[in-house]
Design a protein around this motif. Structure first.
Motif, PDB file in Angstrom:
ATOM      1  N   GLU A 205     -37.260 -15.585   3.727  1.00 54.24           N
ATOM      2  CA  GLU A 205     -38.826 -15.440   3.812  1.00 54.24           C
ATOM      3  C   GLU A 205     -39.372 -14.900   2.521  1.00 54.24           C
ATOM      4  OE1 GLU A 205     -38.567 -11.803   6.813  1.00 54.24           O
ATOM      5  OE2 GLU A 205     -39.961 -12.968   7.982  1.00 54.24           O
ATOM      6  N   TRP A 212     -42.704 -20.651   6.717  1.00 54.25           N
ATOM      7  CA  TRP A 212     -42.318 -19.721   7.688  1.00 54.25           C
ATOM      8  C   TRP A 212     -40.886 -19.748   7.964  1.00 54.25           C
ATOM      9  CZ3 TRP A 212     -39.808 -21.855  12.017  1.00 54.25           C
ATOM     10  CH2 TRP A 212     -40.125 -23.493  11.863  1.00 54.25           C
ATOM     11  N   ASN A 214     -38.089 -18.628  11.002  1.00 51.77           N
ATOM     12  CA  ASN A 214     -37.978 -18.046  12.690  1.00 51.77           C
ATOM     13  C   ASN A 214     -36.493 -17.585  12.788  1.00 51.77           C
ATOM     14  OD1 ASN A 214     -38.199 -17.640  15.243  1.00 51.77           O
ATOM     15  ND2 ASN A 214     -38.085 -19.683  16.009  1.00 51.77           N
ATOM     16  N   SER A 220     -40.329  -9.834  11.809  1.00 55.94           N
ATOM     17  CA  SER A 220     -41.632 -10.580  11.675  1.00 55.94           C
ATOM     18  C   SER A 220     -41.386 -11.528  13.078  1.00 55.94           C
ATOM     19  CB  SER A 220     -41.991 -11.586  10.370  1.00 55.94           C
ATOM     20  OG  SER A 220     -40.737 -12.357  10.518  1.00 55.94           O
TER      21      SER A 220
END
Ligand SMILES: *Cc1c(COP(=O)(O)O)cnc(C)c1O
Length: 322
Positions: A205, A212, A214, A220
């Protein structure tokens, strides 16, 4: 079948291409809204199917809410718990009727044996009128009426007596030996996989090359609240991220790592990397890829149990190669 659209690519193809040839069709729904399952139910619906932690979308599902919809529809709720593993999540506690795992991944743990397992909670009422194969004499097994003879063990027995015999899904003894050895260390390994994955996700990050990240354990993540509820002990070892530069940069990146091996498997003690859009999910259309959560820029990591600094250093070299 009513299934989540966020599934492992091989499972998606089984439901979307192969099973329709046998007369079994699937309606795919957005599983982030549990009521979609109920809305998709038809007269001939016979099962709900999801992955507790979707591969590779990493969506954590609200199993209890979906289970309520399954109960209302009187169909079994089947959960593929491969990515979460039984060490982090027991779907039966949250309303699943049948749980399946690929044993090839975290349970074996070394990427050396193929296998799978079906776990029947023994709770589903197969005599509810929708499943005559359990309540009428079986022409395939001496006229046995499974539910009458075996009650809540009837599903497991039908699997063994007819399913295994007729479809041949038998685990080889040597694979069983290796997998059961893996099982002994699962809880210790998955803790390290989860710790490494969270730290690497946080590190990614902070990288400017990354569009992005995940991981369900990240603050987040849109799935953080569900992860806190269903996966409080850890969120397993899969991390996905998008790289600036899209398809070509992602492909190049996955070729540049050395500690991370370029492989389609997951759940190995060794770290693995893949670019699904050009490999595992290549045969899907762009729309199907998007439904499965596989963008052009997406890189999937199966974070192993190595020293975290070695993993960061390896990815650092791959970033610099761009
Ligand atoms: C890999 C995988 C499977 C298939 O497992 P195999 O052992 O390779 O047949 C099924 N479900 C999920 C979620 C997987 O990741």
């Amino acid at each position: 079948i009513v299934a989540s659209s966020s599934l492992y690519g091989g499972t998606y193809n089984l439901l979307n291409v192969t099973l329709p040839r046998l007369g079994i069709t699937t309606t795919f729904v957005d599983a982030s809204h549990p009521e979609n399952f109920g809305k998709a139910v038809k007269e001939n619906t016979r099962a709900f199917f999801v992955e507790s932690l979707g591969n590779p979308k990493l969506d954590v599902l609200d199993l209890e809410a979906i289970s309520k919809q399954a109960k209302a529809a009187k169909v079994p709720f089947i959960v593929d718990n491969t990515v979460a593993t039984p060490a982090l999540l027991n779907p039966i506690k949250h309303g699943a009727d049948i749980v399946i795992h690929s044993l090839t991944k975290y349970i074996g743990g070394q990427g050396n044996s193929l296998g799978g397992v079906i776990i029947d909670a023994g709770n589903f009422d197969w005599a509810n009128g929708k499943f005559p194969e359990f309540t009428e004499p079986s022409a395939g097994y001496h006229g046995l009426v499974y539910h009458e003879a075996l009650g809540n063990a009837s599903y497991t027995f039908k699997l063994i007596l007819e399913g295994l015999r007729d479809f041949g899904g038998a685990l080889s003894p040597f694979n069983a030996f290796q997998i059961i050895q893996g099982l002994e260390t699962l809880s210790v390994r998955i803790r390290q996989h989860s710790e490494n994955a969270l730290e690497l996700a946080q590190w990614l990050e902070g990288r400017e090359e990354v569009a992005w990240v995940n991981y369900p354990g990240l603050a987040s993540s849109p799935y953080k609240a569900l992860a806190d509820k269903y996966l409080p002990k850890g969120q397993s070892g899969i991390v996905t991220f998008g790289i600036k530069g899209g398809f070509e940069a992602a492909k190049k990146f996955t070729d540049a790592t050395e500690v991370f091996s370029l492989l389609a498997n997951i759940g190995d003690t060794k770290s693995l990397i893949i670019h699904p859009a050009s490999t595992t999910h290549q045969q899907l259309t762009a729309v199907q890829q998007a439904d499965a959560g596989v963008g052009q820029d997406l890189i999937r990591l199966s974070v192993g149990i190595e020293n975290i600094e070695d993993l960061k250093a390896d990815l650092d070299i791959a970033f610099k190669s761009l």
